[in-house]
Every structure is written in C-alpha cells, then in structure tokens.
Enzyme design. Sequence first.
Site: not given
Length: 592
Positions: A258, A262, A400-402
């Site tokens: 992740l 990011r 997205f992505e956290g």
Amino acid sequence: MTDLIKGGSFLISKTDPEQVFTPEDYNDFHKMVNDTVANFIKEKVMPASEEIEKMEEGVTTGLMKQMGELGFLGSDIPEKFGGSEADKITSLIITEQVSRGGSFSVAFGAHTGIGTLPILFFGNEEQKKKYLPGLASGQKIAAYALTEADAGSDAMNAKTKAVLTEDGKHYVLNGSKQFITNAAWADVIIAYAKIDGEKFTAFIVDRDTPGVSIGAEEHKLGIKGSSTASVIFEDAKVPVENVLGQIGKGHQVAFNILNIGRYKLGVGCSGAAKYALEVASAYAQERQQFNLPIAKFGMIKNKIADMNIHTYITESICYRTGGLINSLVENLDMDAEDAGQKVSEGIQEYATECSIVKIVGSEALDFVADECVQILGGYGYCSEYPAERIYRDSRINRIFEGTNEINRLIIPATLLRKAQKGEIPLIEAAMKLQEELLMPSMPEDSDELLGKEEQAIENFKKIFLLVSGTAAQKYGEKLIKEQEILGRMADMVDEVFSAESAMLRARKIAAKQGEEAAALAVKMTSCYVSDLVPKFDAWAKEVIAAMEEGDTKRTLFSVLRKLTRYEQDNVFQLKRDIADAVYKSNKYTVIA
C-alpha cells in the site's frame, strides 16, 4: 554505496537541492520512455475512450497486452522474469503518462502496482517464475483483493478464512472481497485470509480455481471503464505453495504494498492534473466573452495559475520521493534472493513521504479538476467535453489506497514511532526549539534565491515541532486518540514537504540553467509559500486552543506571531505571469 536520507528527516534538517531528483534531471532514456508512452496513450487509448468507458469486451485487456509488448507492464520486473528492469524513475514516468487514459489508467495501475508487486517483492523463486512473465507481457491480468464489507480502512478485521486440508496440500478459502479493481479481467488475484480465523496471510489465487467467482460490476460515479466487483471464495482450494510470504505475516505484504500504491497514485494524479490544465487553458483561450478571450480575465488567470502551481507542487514531491526510492534500490543487491523483500522493507522507510504524495496529489487533482469544470462553465458539465469525466474520475483518489483521513493519521503515527526508536531526533529537535524560542534574536534576511521563502519554511517546521511537542507532552500515548490534532499535524507535515520540494527544485533549476530559467518556478514557490503562512497560523492556533488555556495559551500564541511574520508579495501579479506562461506553452509548464 551512498548515504540514504532518512524518511521524515526533512522536518528537522536542511536538504541540498542536489540531493533532490526533479523532472529536469531526466536522462535520454527517460525522455524516450516519456514520449513513447505519451504517444501510445494519445494514439491508442484516448481514441478508444468511449469503448473503455462502456467496458466493451477485450478493449482494455487488449490495450494492456500492447503495453506489455512494449515493455511498459514490466518496468519493475527483472529481465530474468520477463520484465524490462528499469529504474524507479522510469516506472514513475510510465505511471504519470498513463494517467491521462482515465479508466484505463486504473486498470493499468492496479495490475502493475498492487497486483504484481506483491509477487515481485514477497514471492519465492518458483512463484516469480510462474507468474511474473505473464504479468509482464499482459497475458495475465492481476488484481489485489484486500477490502471486505467490514474491513476497509481496518484491513486486519478481515473475515475471509483459510483452513488447511487434511492432506496438507491446500488451503480452503471462504469469504468475500469487495470493490476489487480488475476483478472481471483478473487471471491472478492477490488475496488475504486468516488461517484458522487468526493468522492473517497473503495468497496467490488463480482465477480459474474452482470456488472462485466474480460478483456483478459496481455502478460507479467515475472510472466507469474500470472493473470493480466482488471476489467470492466458496470452498476455493488454493495450493499451499501459493502462500505469499510468511504465514501470519500478511500484514507485511499488504501494508508495504500500500505504501507503493499510495506513491504511484500520487504520481498518477500529477499526470491527470496536467491533462486537466491543458483542457482548461485551451478552452480559456478560445472562449470569447465581452469581445475578449476569457483567458485575459484576472479571475481566470488566477485559476489557471493556481492549477499550474498545484500541479508543480505535486510533480515536485512525486519526483523527490521517486528519487529517494531510486537511491534506495541502487544501494541494494538486486540479484540477491531476498532483493524484492528488501526493496519493500526499504520503501517502508519512506512511508511518510508516500502518504504525503497520496494526500497532496489526490487533493491537488480534485482542485484542478474542479477548476477545469468551472472554467469551461456549462460545457464543463456536459459529457461531450473531457472536463466532466476528469472531474468524476478524480474523486476516487482520495479514497483509494487508504482514505486521506487514514493517511493523515499514519503520518504523525509513523513519525512519532520513528522518534521513539531514535531513528530521527524529533524529540531532541522539539526540546532544542523550546530553548531557541526563549532567545529574542531573529534571523538575518538572506540574499539567497528564495531566501525569504526558505526562512518561512524553516518557521513552518518550527511550528510543527512546537505543536507536536506540546501535544506529545500533554497527551503522551493517548495522543493517538486525538484525531483532530493528528490531522492538523499531518497537514503541517504535508505542506512542509511540498513547499520545501518546490523551493529546492527552483534552486536546482537556477543552479543548472540560470535564474532566468528558474523564474517561473521561483514565482510558483513564492505564491505557494505566501498562501501557506496564514494556514499555518490558523492550524497552530486551532491545536493550541484545543490543548492549552490561560497564560500558557497566550505565551504560545505570542511565539506563533513571531514564527508567522512574513512580508507578502504581490501574488496577483505573480499569478498573472504564471498564467501567461501556461498560455504561451499551451500546457503545464515550469520553465517559461
């Protein structure tokens, strides 16, 4: 071997412009890749945008195979596994150019990033030999299945279970994953399950495994041409040799990947913002109102300038972070058996910077996309024009992505953890600051290029140390529960890195090409820093007022007044100059 810069150290130390990678440092190979990918997106992907948006069968996967044939799916993959084994700057360039492709870029990003890299970084030799060549060529498409209905930001709350069969040859997976990009096209799925309901573990799951099925496509606000569906496991028997990494260590795979996701997402936002600015600039110069192109109007110039500035900031932090990661990789023995895992662990060093790139990039793109629609007016709201799709597609990046909220919590948590371990002397810097603030002297004015802005950035760092040191003393370990304070701390970290990256890049351009060449970068940096001074003042007052009262609060406010003194420039004129440079080049520009 070169000395690596510690992640987060920018908050307490000065960086030399020569230590920062910028797009002006492209070599001939980088320029060739940039042009080749840009031409592919322009000539192959954009003409097929309607078919992609309608998810017509074979269009996206066909384009992916063409990208594979050109070597652009395997830039991170070693040659012995079918990849092109390029440096990390090349991967960055590819990601940025593909981002103009809208929904196609989502499929591409999920495949080359979070879909492929877990095998590259954590797979054993046999797993790499089996899967990486097909992923590099585009003959196989990858997906990443982590999210569940009750496990989004709280990924470790996953309910999907894996149970070993009696003969010890398979794990039987049961559960459902939600919002999985590339689900409909995936041949290879990186999935996470808890062995015996406890040990969180990563698996490589072949799509044709009996018991694996794909749910209906989600109907989305944007990125309509990407596949987003559930992946369902019903007694799916996965061979034990498809365990990825160590049993019970799935979180290491998930969270390290992740970080890369990011970072790459922020890079994609940079490319998409450039496209949105081109659309807005071209329209502003063509659209006539009151017998003048609207590009001539001051408010439109202000918008165009701000769009260029935010894109400059995003691009600068992306390449600075890319340079850090590239230096890390260059210091590793990539022929070693554990090279991939070492890269992944190394990137964890820059978890703070990756989260910054994600937050700043996604929010900059949303700003630029919104202004693009505004400049096009009614046409910006119509689907016949690209602004409408750019606007809808941009919104997902903050999720997205956290989510950006989660990333804002990650940033101070990571920094405080590194400080407690003694990896970066944040605590010592905060204590030193307390002594310094008791001294009445003020620093002398600097004659160096952007000297006033540099001093402001140094003061931003002091404000962060002042706020974070006060918060740490007041709350101790309970600080983790004060999310509003952590969020403001993250905002400060984001902007310190952003403003400093802009300044360092401008100075590097000036050193290599002369101050005239750097004039536009200098103006953008000056505008950005000017806008930040009142923000830091307001953010710090918010946090101090939440923590202190009476004489202590008044004392801290007094210190803050000293740290936010700044002689404002004529930003209206600077932004007019920036807008004129954009119009002259008909695109995003740094060197007029």
